[in-house]
Enzyme design. Structure first.
Site, short mmCIF file in Angstrom:
data_model
loop_
_atom_site.label_atom_id
_atom_site.label_comp_id
_atom_site.label_asym_id
_atom_site.label_seq_id
_atom_site.Cartn_x
_atom_site.Cartn_y
_atom_site.Cartn_z
N GLY A 97 0.84 -1.20 0.00
CA GLY A 97 0.00 0.00 0.00
C GLY A 97 0.88 1.24 0.00
O GLY A 97 2.04 1.21 -0.41
N GLY A 98 0.31 2.31 0.52
CA GLY A 98 1.05 3.58 0.55
C GLY A 98 2.32 3.50 1.38
O GLY A 98 3.22 4.34 1.26
N GLY A 104 25.08 12.57 -28.77
CA GLY A 104 24.52 13.16 -27.56
C GLY A 104 25.03 12.47 -26.31
O GLY A 104 25.19 13.09 -25.25
N ALA A 105 25.27 11.16 -26.43
CA ALA A 105 25.74 10.40 -25.27
C ALA A 105 27.11 10.90 -24.81
O ALA A 105 27.43 10.84 -23.63
CB ALA A 105 25.79 8.92 -25.60
C1 HXC Z 1 -3.91 -4.54 12.00
C2 HXC Z 1 -2.85 -6.41 11.23
C3 HXC Z 1 -2.63 -5.80 9.98
C4 HXC Z 1 -3.09 -4.48 9.79
C5 HXC Z 1 -1.79 -7.77 9.92
N1 HXC Z 1 -2.33 -7.64 11.15
N2 HXC Z 1 -1.98 -6.68 9.19
N3 HXC Z 1 -3.48 -5.78 12.24
N4 HXC Z 1 -3.72 -3.88 10.82
N5 HXC Z 1 -2.92 -3.84 8.65
C6 HXC Z 1 -2.31 -8.60 12.24
C7 HXC Z 1 -3.18 -9.80 12.00
O1 HXC Z 1 -4.49 -9.58 12.44
C8 HXC Z 1 -2.46 -10.85 12.85
O2 HXC Z 1 -2.82 -10.67 14.18
C9 HXC Z 1 -1.02 -10.48 12.73
O3 HXC Z 1 -1.01 -9.12 12.32
C10 HXC Z 1 -0.29 -11.30 11.71
O4 HXC Z 1 -1.01 -11.29 10.51
P1 HXC Z 1 -1.28 -12.63 9.69
O5 HXC Z 1 -2.30 -12.29 8.66
O6 HXC Z 1 -1.56 -13.76 10.61
O7 HXC Z 1 0.15 -12.87 9.03
P2 HXC Z 1 0.50 -13.44 7.61
O8 HXC Z 1 -0.34 -14.65 7.33
O9 HXC Z 1 1.98 -13.58 7.59
O10 HXC Z 1 0.06 -12.31 6.57
C11 HXC Z 1 0.69 -11.05 6.58
C12 HXC Z 1 -0.06 -10.03 5.69
C13 HXC Z 1 -1.55 -10.00 6.14
C14 HXC Z 1 0.04 -10.48 4.24
C15 HXC Z 1 0.62 -8.69 5.85
O11 HXC Z 1 -1.61 -9.84 7.56
C16 HXC Z 1 -2.31 -8.89 5.49
O12 HXC Z 1 -2.73 -9.01 4.33
N6 HXC Z 1 -2.59 -7.84 6.27
C17 HXC Z 1 -3.35 -6.71 5.82
C18 HXC Z 1 -2.55 -5.91 4.86
C19 HXC Z 1 -3.29 -4.68 4.43
O13 HXC Z 1 -4.24 -4.76 3.66
N7 HXC Z 1 -2.89 -3.54 5.02
C20 HXC Z 1 -3.48 -2.30 4.74
C21 HXC Z 1 -2.82 -1.86 3.43
S1 HXC Z 1 -3.31 -0.28 3.00
P3 HXC Z 1 -2.75 -11.83 15.28
O14 HXC Z 1 -3.36 -11.23 16.52
O15 HXC Z 1 -3.54 -12.96 14.72
O16 HXC Z 1 -1.31 -12.17 15.44
C22 HXC Z 1 -2.19 0.66 3.70
C23 HXC Z 1 -2.39 2.07 3.42
C24 HXC Z 1 -1.20 2.85 3.81
O17 HXC Z 1 -1.32 0.23 4.35
C25 HXC Z 1 -1.40 4.23 3.29
C26 HXC Z 1 -0.22 5.07 3.51
C27 HXC Z 1 -0.36 6.37 2.80
#
Ligand code: HXC
Length: 519
Positions: free
Chosen positions: A171-172, A406-407
């Site tokens: 993401g961001g 040019g290079a």
């Molecule tokens: C809160 C989160 C989290 C998140 C993971 N966890 N991502 N909690 N916010 N964004 C937590 C899970 O609930 C889990 O908690 C623990 O972290 C581990 O995650 P798992 O899914 O069990 O791990 P894994 O299977 O290794 O997968 C990792 C992952 C997946 C691929 C990163 O967790 C995932 O897809 N997370 C969401 C990613 C996402 O969509 N993020 C937002 C992106 S948008 P427990 O308690 O079970 O240990 C963004 C915008 C930013 O970031 C903008 C900036 C400008």
């Protein structure tokens, strides 16, 4: 509470914080071939040098039951320590706490150490291993990212910023590393993308794996986002330390000189014959780099991306120097869009941090064709030209062989404020190569010749005449565009002496808000 109990409480709280999200999650992290946030810091910094900040910070979220769950430190370990005795600031995202996701307080911790780093003028190292924005915190998390981005921007060109991606970065969140000077990714255990495979499939129908969309190989070979693809975290950690060896603490300092164990006037006879007799035959420019630098050590950036140009750090007489060299071994060393962007960014890194630049030229020109023109080779080629022309650090250029059209101008020529420009006797400095020139100059005459044998002889004669007249260093030398034609075997000594004389160079650009480099 007695004084002793107070101390015990402190020790217990520290113990608790050090466990991050707990032993089970630490175990999972290890099973995936990853170190924990703290283990990474310990390995990056000099032993015992780490001073942690904000160990007791917790999140303030009261939604989704978050009020019942909190961990001291809140998913990121921050502080400062030293690398080779020099201070650095560091943050390391802890995947064992809410997946390393970024909360409001977590962002504040990172911002605090970035502000401190700017105050004292020290590099910032960021270790990324995070699920992105903490979903439960919504816009507070987005604001936190933006606070970090703003600091990345302000720190750019002031203190070196190095990012290592040792896990997810999506993401961001990708934009903080993208704003920094150096991005290192660990192979197979890290990925970076703006939109992941699931959203990609929904929106575009494209079915692609995480690794193929944003793995280290993709970013080190295709996108150029990663400067380094490390085999594993240990190599990534070594690269962080190594990169900082060539950079100063901040833009007001010079890189440090280390002891050089080799004679500065070491001659390499092999260099006199390293350029093939046939001008169209390739050779590996890295063989030349290894022969002229200290200890044959070359920290190559972007090794797998735009291989037609080679960039990286070396030392001459213990002093860090950035090298930019056309690579005849790949696409004949031609300049194209990717090569121009790669080299331009490196030249600006060197210039921002007072690292002198050595340019080794063997370039047949720009890559022709609609793909390049449509892709904006004009704007992108201009980036490199701009970067060289704007750079005020000492610039030494050596033309090894071809330097056409040019290079020639782009590759740190005299008029782009090249300070010392040498050429080897094998240099060919002209508007274009012999065959292209003869096609244009003799095209009409050639059309009149009907006998193929006669035509071939005519072309060969004319090309030989052109090579004799134009494809050499002496015309440029006659005009003073080349300061001297040097014997290749003496190249190391000539470079070291050139940079020594340039140590007191003074060169500034006119005052302005900022330049408008063709982005
Ligand atoms: C809160 C989160 C989290 C998140 C993971 N966890 N991502 N909690 N916010 N964004 C937590 C899970 O609930 C889990 O908690 C623990 O972290 C581990 O995650 P798992 O899914 O069990 O791990 P894994 O299977 O290794 O997968 C990792 C992952 C997946 C691929 C990163 O967790 C995932 O897809 N997370 C969401 C990613 C996402 O969509 N993020 C937002 C992106 S948008 P427990 O308690 O079970 O240990 C963004 C915008 C930013 O970031 C903008 C900036 C400008």
């Amino acid at each position: 509470m007695s004084r002793q109990d107070q101390i015990k409480k402190l020790i217990d709280l520290r113990e608790q914080a050090r466990l991050g999200g707990g032993l089970k999650r630490i175990e999972k992290q290890h099973q995936q071939g990853k170190y924990t946030a703290r283990e990474r810091i310990e390995k990056i910094l000099d032993e015992g040098s780490f001073e942690e900040y904000d160990m007791f910070v917790t999140h303030r979220c009261r939604d989704f039951g978050m009020e019942k769950e909190s961990f001291p430190g809140d998913g990121v370990v921050t502080g400062h320590g030293t690398i080779d005795g020099r201070i650095v600031y560091i943050f390391s995202q802890d995947f064992t706490v809410f997946g390393g996701s970024l909360s409001e307080t977590y962002a504040q911790k990172i911002c605090k150490i970035m502000d401190q780093a700017m105050k004292v003028g020290a590099p910032i190292i960021g270790i990324n291993d995070s699920g992105g924005a903490r979903i439960q915190e919504g816009v507070m998390s987005l604001a936190g990212y933006a606070e970090i981005f703003q600091r990345n921007i302000m720190a750019s060109g002031v203190v070196p910023q190095i990012s290592a991606i040792f896990g997810p970065c999506a993401g961001g969140a990708v934009y903080s590393p993208a704003l920094t000077d150096v991005v290192i990714m660990s192979n197979k255990t890290s990925y970076m993308f703006v939109t992941g495979p699931k959203v990609t499939k929904t929106v575009t129908g494209e079915d692609i794996s995480t690794e193929d969309l944003g793995g280290a190989t993709v970013h080190a070979t295709k996108s150029g986002v990663a400067h380094f693809r490390a085999d594993d975290e240990d190599e990534g950690i070594m690269l962080i330390r190594k990169t900082l060896e060539y950079l100063p603490q901040n833009n007001l300092e010079d890189p440090i000189q280390t002891e050089c164990h080799e004679p500065i006037d070491r001659v390499s006879d092999e260099l006199n014959t390293i350029i093939p007799e046939n001008s169209n035959q390739p050779y590996d420019v890295k063989d030349i780099i290894y022969k002229i630098v200290d200890d044959a050590e070359f920290l190559e950036f972007h090794r797998h991306y735009a291989k037609n140009i080679v960039v990286g750090f070396v030392k001459f007489n213990g002093r860090p120097v950035g090298v930019v060299a056309n690579q005849p071994n790949f696409l004949a060393g031609v300049l194209d869009i990717d090569a121009s962007k790669k080299a331009a960014r490196f030249v600006r890194l060197c210039d921002a941090f007072n690292v002198p630049i050595l340019t080794l030229v063997d370039v047949p020109g720009f890559l022709p064709g609609s793909k390049q023109e449509y892709g904006g080779i004009i704007t992108n080629g201009a980036k490199l030209l701009f970067a060289y022309g704007e750079a005020t650090v000492p610039k030494v250029t050596i033309t090894l062989r071809k330097s056409y059209g040019g290079a020639h101008d782009v590759m740190s020529c005299k008029q782009l404020r090249g300070d010392i420009n040498y050429a080897w006797p094998s240099a060919e400095i002209a508007v274009m190569g012999a065959s292209g020139a003869i096609q244009i100059l003799e095209g009409n005459k050639m059309n009149e010749i009907t006998d193929p044998k006669e035509l071939q002889n005519y072309v060969l004669d004319k090309e030989a005449e052109y090579v004799e007249k134009f494809a050499n260093p002496y015309i440029a030398a006659k005009y003073g565009f080349i300061d001297d034609v040097i014997e290749p075997r003496n190249t190391r000594f000539r470079i070291i002496r050139a940079f020594q004389t340039l140590e007191t160079k003074k060169c500034t650009n006119p005052p302005k808000k900022h330049s408008n480099i063709p982005l």
